[in-house]
Design a protein around this motif. Structure first.
Motif, mmCIF file in Angstrom:
data_model
loop_
_atom_site.group_PDB
_atom_site.id
_atom_site.type_symbol
_atom_site.label_atom_id
_atom_site.label_comp_id
_atom_site.label_asym_id
_atom_site.label_seq_id
_atom_site.Cartn_x
_atom_site.Cartn_y
_atom_site.Cartn_z
ATOM 1 N N PRO A 96 29.438 -21.843 125.306
ATOM 2 C CA PRO A 96 29.361 -23.216 125.802
ATOM 3 C C PRO A 96 28.878 -23.330 127.256
ATOM 4 C CG PRO A 96 31.622 -22.483 125.820
ATOM 5 C CD PRO A 96 30.816 -21.385 125.168
ATOM 6 N N GLU A 97 28.751 -22.212 127.939
ATOM 7 C CA GLU A 97 28.361 -22.276 129.350
ATOM 8 C C GLU A 97 27.015 -22.973 129.512
ATOM 9 O OE1 GLU A 97 27.615 -19.452 133.251
ATOM 10 O OE2 GLU A 97 28.533 -18.600 131.474
ATOM 11 N N GLY A 98 27.009 -24.020 130.315
ATOM 12 C CA GLY A 98 25.787 -24.757 130.612
ATOM 13 C C GLY A 98 25.371 -25.740 129.532
ATOM 14 N N ALA A 99 26.149 -25.821 128.452
ATOM 15 C CA ALA A 99 25.800 -26.722 127.352
ATOM 16 C C ALA A 99 26.236 -28.152 127.676
ATOM 17 C CB ALA A 99 26.467 -26.260 126.063
ATOM 18 N N ASP A 100 25.560 -29.116 127.045
ATOM 19 C CA ASP A 100 25.953 -30.508 127.217
ATOM 20 C C ASP A 100 27.239 -30.783 126.431
ATOM 21 O OD1 ASP A 100 25.261 -31.676 124.449
ATOM 22 O OD2 ASP A 100 23.401 -30.668 125.035
ATOM 23 N N LEU A 101 27.833 -31.932 126.690
ATOM 24 C CA LEU A 101 29.132 -32.263 126.111
ATOM 25 C C LEU A 101 29.091 -32.294 124.579
ATOM 26 C CD1 LEU A 101 32.069 -33.007 126.553
ATOM 27 C CD2 LEU A 101 31.360 -35.395 126.787
ATOM 28 N N VAL A 102 28.028 -32.813 124.004
ATOM 29 C CA VAL A 102 27.926 -32.876 122.541
ATOM 30 C C VAL A 102 27.946 -31.464 121.954
ATOM 31 C CG1 VAL A 102 26.412 -33.514 120.620
ATOM 32 C CG2 VAL A 102 26.735 -35.094 122.532
ATOM 33 N N THR A 103 27.216 -30.553 122.557
ATOM 34 C CA THR A 103 27.170 -29.171 122.075
ATOM 35 C C THR A 103 28.522 -28.492 122.234
ATOM 36 O OG1 THR A 103 24.824 -29.050 122.609
ATOM 37 C CG2 THR A 103 25.990 -26.954 122.317
ATOM 38 N N VAL A 104 29.179 -28.714 123.359
ATOM 39 C CA VAL A 104 30.506 -28.120 123.579
ATOM 40 C C VAL A 104 31.495 -28.632 122.538
ATOM 41 C CG1 VAL A 104 32.473 -27.977 125.174
ATOM 42 C CG2 VAL A 104 30.133 -27.693 126.032
ATOM 43 N N ARG A 105 31.413 -29.901 122.220
ATOM 44 C CA ARG A 105 32.310 -30.451 121.187
ATOM 45 C C ARG A 105 32.014 -29.840 119.826
ATOM 46 N NH1 ARG A 105 32.612 -36.651 123.280
ATOM 47 N NH2 ARG A 105 34.267 -36.278 124.792
ATOM 48 N N GLU A 106 30.756 -29.594 119.513
ATOM 49 C CA GLU A 106 30.403 -28.937 118.252
ATOM 50 C C GLU A 106 30.991 -27.527 118.204
ATOM 51 O OE1 GLU A 106 26.136 -29.156 118.212
ATOM 52 O OE2 GLU A 106 26.131 -31.246 117.549
ATOM 53 N N ILE A 107 30.934 -26.833 119.327
ATOM 54 C CA ILE A 107 31.477 -25.468 119.397
ATOM 55 C C ILE A 107 32.990 -25.496 119.211
ATOM 56 C CG2 ILE A 107 31.846 -23.475 120.922
ATOM 57 C CD1 ILE A 107 29.054 -24.212 122.168
ATOM 58 N N THR A 108 33.676 -26.394 119.912
ATOM 59 C CA THR A 108 35.135 -26.445 119.788
ATOM 60 C C THR A 108 35.554 -26.911 118.398
ATOM 61 O OG1 THR A 108 35.244 -28.658 120.798
ATOM 62 C CG2 THR A 108 35.535 -26.755 122.259
ATOM 63 N N ASP A 109 34.778 -27.808 117.800
ATOM 64 C CA ASP A 109 35.071 -28.227 116.419
ATOM 65 C C ASP A 109 34.926 -27.045 115.465
ATOM 66 O OD1 ASP A 109 35.523 -30.802 117.328
ATOM 67 O OD2 ASP A 109 33.624 -31.618 116.559
ATOM 68 N N ASP A 110 33.890 -26.227 115.664
ATOM 69 C CA ASP A 110 33.673 -25.040 114.837
ATOM 70 C C ASP A 110 34.861 -24.086 114.964
ATOM 71 O OD1 ASP A 110 32.331 -22.987 113.291
ATOM 72 O OD2 ASP A 110 31.690 -22.071 115.183
ATOM 73 N N ILE A 111 35.320 -23.863 116.181
ATOM 74 C CA ILE A 111 36.473 -22.976 116.391
ATOM 75 C C ILE A 111 37.709 -23.548 115.712
ATOM 76 C CG2 ILE A 111 38.038 -22.016 118.137
ATOM 77 C CD1 ILE A 111 35.535 -21.869 120.002
ATOM 78 N N GLN A 112 37.917 -24.859 115.816
ATOM 79 C CA GLN A 112 39.076 -25.485 115.177
ATOM 80 C C GLN A 112 39.053 -25.279 113.668
ATOM 81 O OE1 GLN A 112 41.849 -27.097 116.503
ATOM 82 N NE2 GLN A 112 42.510 -26.876 114.383
ATOM 83 N N VAL A 113 37.899 -25.434 113.048
ATOM 84 C CA VAL A 113 37.780 -25.220 111.602
ATOM 85 C C VAL A 113 38.096 -23.769 111.255
ATOM 86 C CG1 VAL A 113 36.126 -25.129 109.681
ATOM 87 C CG2 VAL A 113 36.176 -27.119 111.199
ATOM 88 N N ARG A 114 37.571 -22.839 112.045
ATOM 89 C CA ARG A 114 37.813 -21.413 111.786
ATOM 90 C C ARG A 114 39.300 -21.072 111.920
ATOM 91 N NH1 ARG A 114 33.053 -18.045 112.406
ATOM 92 N NH2 ARG A 114 31.238 -19.326 112.880
ATOM 93 N N VAL A 115 39.957 -21.618 112.948
ATOM 94 C CA VAL A 115 41.384 -21.360 113.154
ATOM 95 C C VAL A 115 42.199 -21.949 111.993
ATOM 96 C CG1 VAL A 115 43.385 -21.944 114.611
ATOM 97 C CG2 VAL A 115 41.249 -21.146 115.656
ATOM 98 N N THR A 116 41.850 -23.146 111.574
ATOM 99 C CA THR A 116 42.552 -23.784 110.467
ATOM 100 C C THR A 116 42.428 -22.952 109.193
ATOM 101 O OG1 THR A 116 42.232 -25.967 111.435
ATOM 102 C CG2 THR A 116 42.719 -25.889 109.070
ATOM 103 N N HIS A 117 41.215 -22.455 108.907
ATOM 104 C CA HIS A 117 41.030 -21.599 107.728
ATOM 105 C C HIS A 117 41.810 -20.290 107.859
ATOM 106 C CE1 HIS A 117 37.151 -23.877 106.682
ATOM 107 N NE2 HIS A 117 38.079 -24.208 105.816
ATOM 108 N N LEU A 118 41.804 -19.712 109.047
ATOM 109 C CA LEU A 118 42.544 -18.473 109.272
ATOM 110 C C LEU A 118 44.039 -18.692 109.033
ATOM 111 C CD1 LEU A 118 42.807 -15.539 110.224
ATOM 112 C CD2 LEU A 118 42.852 -16.412 112.571
ATOM 113 N N LEU A 119 44.580 -19.776 109.570
ATOM 114 C CA LEU A 119 46.005 -20.063 109.361
ATOM 115 C C LEU A 119 46.310 -20.237 107.880
ATOM 116 C CD1 LEU A 119 46.720 -22.487 112.316
ATOM 117 C CD2 LEU A 119 47.543 -20.140 112.041
#
Length: 62
Positions: free
Chosen positions: A32-55
């Motif tokens: 996410p370094e240097g990315a715009d806010l929309v891209t950072v939100r996409e990255i954090t959303d992706d991580i949230q989905v991955r964590v939810t599946h892992l749990l």
């Protein structure tokens, strides 16, 4: 040092520090370094989905 049930790395490959664990996964997550806010939100959303599946996997014994 205690071992983790799951060790997740995020695209650092051989450069990741070693942590003892029972299961290892590498998630190819964009930097996410240097990315715009929309891209950072996409990255954090992706991580949230991955964590939810892992749990879900962990709760179902996988």
């Amino acid at each position: 040092m205690l071992a983790a049930d799951v060790v997740i790395t995020m695209g650092c490959g051989d450069e990741c520090p070693y942590h003892p664990g029972r299961r290892y996964e590498d998630w190819p997550v964009a930097d996410p370094e240097g990315a715009d806010l929309v891209t950072v939100r996409e990255i954090t959303d992706d991580i949230q989905v991955r964590v939810t599946h892992l749990l879900g996997d962990l709760l179902n014994g996988r």
